[in-house]
Design a protein around this motif. Structure first.
Motif, PDB file in Angstrom:
ATOM      1  N   MET A   1       0.468  -1.168  -0.192  1.00 23.45           N
ATOM      2  CA  MET A   1      -0.174   0.335  -0.131  1.00 23.45           C
ATOM      3  C   MET A   1       0.950   1.205  -0.002  1.00 23.45           C
ATOM      4  SD  MET A   1      -3.058   1.125   2.679  1.00 23.45           S
ATOM      5  CE  MET A   1      -1.531   1.313   3.922  1.00 23.45           C
ATOM      6  N   ARG A   2       0.470   2.127  -0.890  1.00 23.63           N
ATOM      7  CA  ARG A   2       2.038   3.413  -0.510  1.00 23.63           C
ATOM      8  C   ARG A   2       0.533   4.652  -1.041  1.00 23.63           C
ATOM      9  NH1 ARG A   2       6.078   5.151  -2.696  1.00 23.63           N
ATOM     10  NH2 ARG A   2       6.373   2.907  -3.558  1.00 23.63           N
ATOM     11  N   VAL A   3       0.469   5.776   0.199  1.00 21.27           N
ATOM     12  CA  VAL A   3      -0.525   6.662   0.863  1.00 21.27           C
ATOM     13  C   VAL A   3       0.375   8.178   0.099  1.00 21.27           C
ATOM     14  CG1 VAL A   3      -1.570   7.947   2.276  1.00 21.27           C
ATOM     15  CG2 VAL A   3      -2.290   5.687   2.116  1.00 21.27           C
ATOM     16  N   GLU A   4      -0.076   9.068  -0.477  1.00 21.01           N
ATOM     17  CA  GLU A   4       0.984   9.510  -0.810  1.00 21.01           C
ATOM     18  C   GLU A   4       0.588  11.692  -0.502  1.00 21.01           C
ATOM     19  OE1 GLU A   4       3.720  10.339  -2.638  1.00 21.01           O
ATOM     20  OE2 GLU A   4       3.670   7.858  -3.206  1.00 21.01           O
ATOM     21  N   LEU A   5       1.370  12.170   0.409  1.00 19.56           N
ATOM     22  CA  LEU A   5       1.196  13.210   1.236  1.00 19.56           C
ATOM     23  C   LEU A   5      -0.233  13.432   2.078  1.00 19.56           C
ATOM     24  CD1 LEU A   5       2.708  15.416  -1.535  1.00 19.56           C
ATOM     25  CD2 LEU A   5       3.442  14.688   0.841  1.00 19.56           C
ATOM     26  N   GLU A  24       4.515   8.292  16.058  1.00 24.48           N
ATOM     27  CA  GLU A  24       3.024   7.585  15.828  1.00 24.48           C
ATOM     28  C   GLU A  24       2.561   9.156  15.594  1.00 24.48           C
ATOM     29  OE1 GLU A  24      -0.065   4.548  17.143  1.00 24.48           O
ATOM     30  OE2 GLU A  24       2.253   4.761  17.216  1.00 24.48           O
ATOM     31  N   ALA A  25       1.568   8.995  14.464  1.00 18.24           N
ATOM     32  CA  ALA A  25       0.447  10.029  13.856  1.00 18.24           C
ATOM     33  C   ALA A  25      -0.647   9.676  13.748  1.00 18.24           C
ATOM     34  CB  ALA A  25       1.187  10.271  12.699  1.00 18.24           C
ATOM     35  N   PHE A  26      -1.205  10.525  13.343  1.00 20.38           N
ATOM     36  CA  PHE A  26      -2.392  10.820  13.210  1.00 20.38           C
ATOM     37  C   PHE A  26      -3.076  11.492  12.105  1.00 20.38           C
ATOM     38  CE2 PHE A  26      -7.012  12.548  15.444  1.00 20.38           C
ATOM     39  CZ  PHE A  26      -8.259  11.313  14.375  1.00 20.38           C
ATOM     40  N   ALA A  27      -3.367  10.468  10.615  1.00 19.97           N
ATOM     41  CA  ALA A  27      -3.754  10.950   9.733  1.00 19.97           C
ATOM     42  C   ALA A  27      -5.282  11.101   9.761  1.00 19.97           C
ATOM     43  CB  ALA A  27      -3.765  10.225   8.141  1.00 19.97           C
ATOM     44  N   ARG A  28      -5.887  12.580   8.746  1.00 22.88           N
ATOM     45  CA  ARG A  28      -7.552  12.498   8.822  1.00 22.88           C
ATOM     46  C   ARG A  28      -7.943  11.040   8.073  1.00 22.88           C
ATOM     47  NH1 ARG A  28     -11.138  14.717   5.731  1.00 22.88           N
ATOM     48  NH2 ARG A  28     -12.639  16.151   7.441  1.00 22.88           N
ATOM     49  N   GLU A  29      -7.517  10.962   6.570  1.00 24.02           N
ATOM     50  CA  GLU A  29      -8.213   9.149   6.284  1.00 24.02           C
ATOM     51  C   GLU A  29      -7.456   8.040   6.391  1.00 24.02           C
ATOM     52  OE1 GLU A  29     -11.036  10.890   4.387  1.00 24.02           O
ATOM     53  OE2 GLU A  29      -9.942  12.852   4.608  1.00 24.02           O
ATOM     54  N   HIS A  30      -6.996   8.247   7.922  1.00 24.13           N
ATOM     55  CA  HIS A  30      -6.114   6.777   7.804  1.00 24.13           C
ATOM     56  C   HIS A  30      -6.464   6.460   8.972  1.00 24.13           C
ATOM     57  CE1 HIS A  30      -4.959   6.744   3.357  1.00 24.13           C
ATOM     58  NE2 HIS A  30      -4.662   7.718   3.901  1.00 24.13           N
ATOM     59  N   GLY A  31      -6.489   7.671  10.391  1.00 21.80           N
ATOM     60  CA  GLY A  31      -6.457   7.169  11.497  1.00 21.80           C
ATOM     61  C   GLY A  31      -5.446   7.230  12.374  1.00 21.80           C
ATOM     62  N   ARG A  32      -5.045   6.590  13.111  1.00 25.25           N
ATOM     63  CA  ARG A  32      -4.193   6.146  14.064  1.00 25.25           C
ATOM     64  C   ARG A  32      -2.958   5.407  13.106  1.00 25.25           C
ATOM     65  NH1 ARG A  32      -1.470   3.879  18.474  1.00 25.25           N
ATOM     66  NH2 ARG A  32      -3.455   2.562  18.337  1.00 25.25           N
ATOM     67  N   ILE A  33      -1.861   6.178  13.092  1.00 25.95           N
ATOM     68  CA  ILE A  33      -0.836   4.536  12.506  1.00 25.95           C
ATOM     69  C   ILE A  33       0.893   5.153  13.039  1.00 25.95           C
ATOM     70  CG2 ILE A  33      -2.187   4.943  10.201  1.00 25.95           C
ATOM     71  CD1 ILE A  33       0.039   7.613   8.926  1.00 25.95           C
ATOM     72  N   ASP A 104      -7.753   3.101  11.847  1.00 24.64           N
ATOM     73  CA  ASP A 104      -9.397   4.014  11.688  1.00 24.64           C
ATOM     74  C   ASP A 104     -10.094   5.091  11.690  1.00 24.64           C
ATOM     75  OD1 ASP A 104     -11.668   3.057  12.766  1.00 24.64           O
ATOM     76  OD2 ASP A 104     -12.139   2.707  14.669  1.00 24.64           O
ATOM     77  N   PRO A 105      -9.839   5.581  11.022  1.00 25.57           N
ATOM     78  CA  PRO A 105     -10.089   6.543  10.347  1.00 25.57           C
ATOM     79  C   PRO A 105     -11.404   7.660  10.817  1.00 25.57           C
ATOM     80  CG  PRO A 105     -10.550   5.262   8.652  1.00 25.57           C
ATOM     81  CD  PRO A 105     -10.176   4.266   9.472  1.00 25.57           C
ATOM     82  N   HIS A 106     -11.361   8.597  11.701  1.00 24.92           N
ATOM     83  CA  HIS A 106     -12.433   8.917  12.481  1.00 24.92           C
ATOM     84  C   HIS A 106     -12.036  10.411  11.409  1.00 24.92           C
ATOM     85  CE1 HIS A 106     -13.431   6.539  14.493  1.00 24.92           C
ATOM     86  NE2 HIS A 106     -12.566   5.652  15.052  1.00 24.92           N
TER      87      HIS A 106
END
Length: 251
Positions: A1-5, A24-33, A104-106
């Protein structure tokens, strides 16, 4: 899987091996990663000093499973936070790490977190701004509090009313003293929490007690490090003020 910016916020980081960093990051469309930033601690790394907690970024990564590999970083935004505002940001980040599952995106909660940091950056009191973030977090988790009607008989919450809240039974009208584990809260505070605006300091304190009572059962008895740090800061400040008063120093 590849996610860009993807828009994201750094929640936490720690050193990994000799030159890398675990983020540890919180991405808008991907949740906690979880992300591995290879070589990020090398002196000439383009990510040197960028992957700091409470920094907004656009992140790219590859991989599957629990830990992805960071491949690109763009558009860093640093919030100018200090004191209680900084600890408020760490507190919100720690809640997300403790209470949200990975991948788990939120998006609404991400937006609420960014709104919190924007408000703190603009000078909003942390004790006020955090209450609305906590409200949104509980809603996302499915443990939201009914702020406009009682849980037992669906009676509308009114200004000037007195209410009691328990995590197991929800909100009810107060017809006596609080029972074991119950928190008392005024109708004005409940209405302010729902509307996003408090009219008095008493309402703010009541909303803080309510949110703490609602969140506590989901922490599993493990205290939050950010709360312990803030309490230590407050105790140190109180001790310093006492010493100054004893010496006759100006405050």
């Amino acid at each position: 899987m590849r996610v860009e910016l993807a828009p994201a916020l750094i929640l936490h980081r720690r050193a990994w091996r000799d030159t890398s960093v675990l983020v540890e990051a919180f991405a808008r469309e991907h949740g906690r990663i979880g992300l591995l930033a290879k070589g990020a601690r090398r002196p000439k790394s383009r990510w040197q000093g960028v992957l700091e907690p409470l920094t907004g970024l656009a992140l790219s990564w590859t991989g599957r499973g629990e830990l992805h590999t960071l491949t690109d970083v763009d558009a860093p935004r640093r919030y100018r936070l200090s004191g209680h505002a900084l600890m408020g940001g760490f507190y919100a980040s720690e809640l997300i790490m403790r209470l949200l599952a990975r991948d788990d995106p939120h998006p609404p909660l991400y937006d609420s977190l960014i709104a919190l940091l924007d408000g703190l950056d603009a000078g909003a009191p942390a004790i006020v701004a955090l209450r609305f973030f906590e409200r949104d977090l509980l809603d996302v988790l499915g443990y939201g509090i009914s702020l406009e009607a009682t849980s037992d008989d669906d009676t509308a919450v009114v200004a000037g009313g007195r209410y009691l809240y328990h995590p197991d039974t929800g909100l009810r009208q107060a017809r006596g003293a609080p029972g074991p584990g119950e928190v008392q809260i005024a109708g004005d505070a409940l209405r302010g929490l729902a509307a996003g605006r408090f009219d008095s300091r008493a309402d703010v304190r009541a909303a803080r007690d309510l949110m703490q009572a609602a969140i506590a059962p989901h922490l599993g008895g493990r205290p939050l490090k950010s709360v312990a740090t803030l309490q230590a800061m407050q105790q140190f400040a109180a001790g310093t003020d006492t010493q100054r008063t004893a010496r006759g120093d100006p405050t």
